[in-house]
Design a protein around this motif. Structure first.
Motif, PDB file in Angstrom:
ATOM      1  N   GLU A 137       0.858  -1.184   0.000  1.00 13.84           N
ATOM      2  CA  GLU A 137       0.000   0.000   0.000  1.00 13.84           C
ATOM      3  C   GLU A 137       0.887   1.224   0.000  1.00 13.84           C
ATOM      4  N   GLY A 140      -2.403   5.685  -0.828  1.00 13.67           N
ATOM      5  CA  GLY A 140      -3.779   5.402  -1.211  1.00 13.67           C
ATOM      6  C   GLY A 140      -3.930   4.390  -2.320  1.00 13.67           C
ATOM      7  N   ARG A 141      -2.844   3.850  -2.811  1.00 15.87           N
ATOM      8  CA  ARG A 141      -2.883   2.836  -3.879  1.00 15.87           C
ATOM      9  C   ARG A 141      -2.540   1.483  -3.270  1.00 15.87           C
ATOM     10  N   ARG A 142      -3.424   0.535  -3.432  1.00 14.69           N
ATOM     11  CA  ARG A 142      -3.211  -0.799  -2.874  1.00 14.69           C
ATOM     12  C   ARG A 142      -3.085  -1.808  -4.002  1.00 14.69           C
ATOM     13  N   SER A 181      -7.321   2.029  -6.444  1.00 12.95           N
ATOM     14  CA  SER A 181      -7.092   3.450  -6.228  1.00 12.95           C
ATOM     15  C   SER A 181      -8.387   4.036  -5.681  1.00 12.95           C
ATOM     16  N   PRO A 182      -8.403   5.298  -5.297  1.00 12.78           N
ATOM     17  CA  PRO A 182      -9.657   5.877  -4.781  1.00 12.78           C
ATOM     18  C   PRO A 182     -10.813   5.794  -5.762  1.00 12.78           C
TER      19      PRO A 182
END
Length: 560
Positions: A137, A140-142, A181-182
């Motif tokens: 992670e 905010g990107r997993r 991503s969001p």
């Protein structure tokens, strides 16, 4: 000084110190355990999940033990494990685990042992190996990657629906990656499985599951999931097995009970004999010898588009293009249908009755002698696209599948007249899904062997219109004491309304008059006849006004 005396005084002090430390650790353990449980619950909550556990225990070996753990996304899925233990050797031992998802789908795993190779990486060690997961992670990107290298998951993982096994997973290889991503989650899947065995579609609910012949399965798909819009997009997907290969695209918006679905489907090849084999289904008895002789049951290719809302099954619209390649030689059981033949049926008393489908029989009616309005009514009620398809019509299939999936069985059909004839001539009354696959293959063979008018002629002479009542001519005599040529439009609508349930509807007119529940079935058919111009407005009003009287059992006329 005596050393032994000095040690004798020191050891009790060390023992007391150890006990004091152990006591302090014991007293401090409960708050620490609560803190670990709270931390796990908080981490889950930040990801929109819920975590609960019956207990969390800290110690030296293992370091952590969690009992009755439950992780869920409310309203979507739940993952439960009897126990999970982590030790200083970075081993994670998970007891029997169960994932439950939509539509009664479940995935159960036997107890497993994993190695936590590094932060964000875990590998399966027992009872199989070759399965790895890695995640990270950043801002905010997993990212999550699942990789399998000949992981023998058969016997380790059980995939089922409503408690009935679906398949034995065999040996798995390939990779699946997810990037969140969001705005969206993108995924790519490319997996190959060997020695996969599909569970029989005909197994009884309480029977030991049986499996078909092992086959290889290759699946590739790529797409995105947008949670805020509840939108799933499969830009491409492809599945290939020993009996079939298919590809296409899929779009699902407003994912949920009333989702909008857009699907394109290209089936490059379906080998029906092989498909039955891997589905643990015997070929139909009339075709068994052809399969043994390696003539097969033919193959098909299909292009279709499907669109509609899940919450409104009738909204689905289907277009299709079907190509069928029959076996090189016509099956003998189908060849005989081109001429006069005798069809045997089981009676309600357990006996056998012969139906003579030939001009020499007093009960036989040639297709040219069936009133055109009766043919129109029959097609409107059972298969209005009969003269435009090749034995299989997908237009009602989505609604049937949605109804069956919701009810957990084969409650609703989508059979054409040709499929119904295949069932009546060659198959049992069983409504299991496996029989539908046999029915479909036989319908295509019937269409390749007989012309449409002959199929319709056999159909009106052999289908059931009541207990031990087979054929249009006997049905006309039994219920109205007349020949088919003398039937009124309302009488025709009555007979067609009986076709889906010739036995169960008997009580609906036992008094001679139609019951309030059965009358709308007749009136709806009359309305359809009016809508297609088969009846004029005056004829429609006259038919609705007709007082229909059904003769009591035994009062109908005999053959003239």
């Amino acid at each position: 000084m005596n050393p032994r005396g000095r040690y004798g005084r020191t050891l009790p002090l060390l023992a007391a110190l150890v006990l004091a430390c152990a006591g302090a650790l014991w007293l401090a353990r409960a708050p620490a355990e609560r803190a670990v449980a709270a931390r796990l619950a908080g981490a889950a909550q930040r990801r929109g999940l819920q975590f609960t556990a019956e207990s969390v225990r800290l110690g030296l070996h293992p370091l952590v033990v969690i009992r009755r753990a439950r992780l869920s996304k409310p309203g979507t899925w739940t993952l439960e494990a009897d126990e999970a233990a982590f030790d200083a050797a970075r081993r994670l031992v998970v007891g029997r685990a169960r994932w439950s998802g939509p539509a009664s789908l479940t995935v159960e795993a036997v107890p497993t042992e994993w190695h936590v190779a590094a932060p964000g990486r875990i590998e399966l060690r027992r009872p199989a190996s070759g399965l790895r997961a890695a995640w990270r992670e950043d801002a905010g990107r997993r990212e999550l990657e699942l990789r399998a290298d000949r992981a023998r998951l058969g016997g380790v993982v059980t995939i089922a629906r409503a408690g009935a096994p679906l398949l034995d997973a065999g040996v798995l290889g390939g990779v699946a990656s997810f990037v969140r991503s969001p705005e969206r989650t993108a995924f790519e899947v490319d997996v190959q499985a060997e020695e996969v065995r599909f569970a029989s579609l005909d197994a009884a609910d309480d029977a030991v599951p049986s499996y078909g012949q092992p086959t290889a399965v290759h699946a590739r798909l790529s797409g995105t999931w947008r949670a805020a819009e509840r939108r799933l997009e499969l830009r491409s997907w492809r599945v290939k097995t020993g009996g079939a290969s298919a590809s296409g695209t899929l779009s699902v918006t407003d994912v949920g009970p009333d989702a909008q679905v857009e699907l394109t489907l290209d089936v490059e090849r379906v080998d029906f004999a092989r498909l039955l084999e891997i589905s643990a289904l015997e070929p139909p008895a009339v075709a068994a010898q052809a399969v043994l002789d390696d003539r097969g049951l033919g193959s098909a290719a299909l292009h279709a588009t499907v669109s509609g809302r899940v919450g409104v099954p009738a909204s689905f619209r289907v277009s299709q293009r079907l190509d069928f390649a029959p076996p090189r030689r016509v099956l003998p059981a189908l060849e005989r249908l081109r001429g006069a033949f005798v069809h045997e049926v089981a009676t309600t008393a357990g006996g056998v009755r012969a139906i003579d489908v030939s001009p020499g029989s007093p009960d036989f009616i040639a297709i040219e002698d069936v009133p055109p309005l009766m043919v129109e009514t029959l097609l409107l009620g059972e298969d209005y696209g009969f003269f435009g398809h090749r034995g299989v019509d997908l237009s009602e299939l989505p609604a049937a599948l949605l109804t069956n999936w919701a009810r957990g069985g084969a409650a609703r059909g989508a059979s054409t007249i040709t499929q119904q004839l295949a069932k009546n001539l060659f198959l049992s009354r069983d409504k299991r899904l496996g029989r539908k696959l046999q029915e479909l293959s036989l319908a295509l063979l019937l269409e390749a062997t007989l012309d449409k008018r002959r199929i319709l002629e056999i159909y009106v002479n052999v289908i059931e219109w009541g207990p031990d009542l087979f054929g249009l001519r006997p049905a006309s005599r039994r219920y109205f004491g007349c020949e088919p040529a003398e039937l009124t439009p309302k009488q025709m609508a009555f007979l067609v309304a009986l076709v889906p349930g010739p036995r169960k509807y008997q009580r609906s007119f036992a008094s001679g008059a139609l019951s309030p529940g059965f009358r709308p079935l007749v009136d709806n058919l009359l309305a359809k006849l009016r809508s297609v111009g088969a009846l004029t407005e005056d004829e429609h009003r006259s038919a609705l006004a007709e007082e229909l009287y059904v003769l009591p059992a035994g009062a109908g006329v005999s053959a003239r």
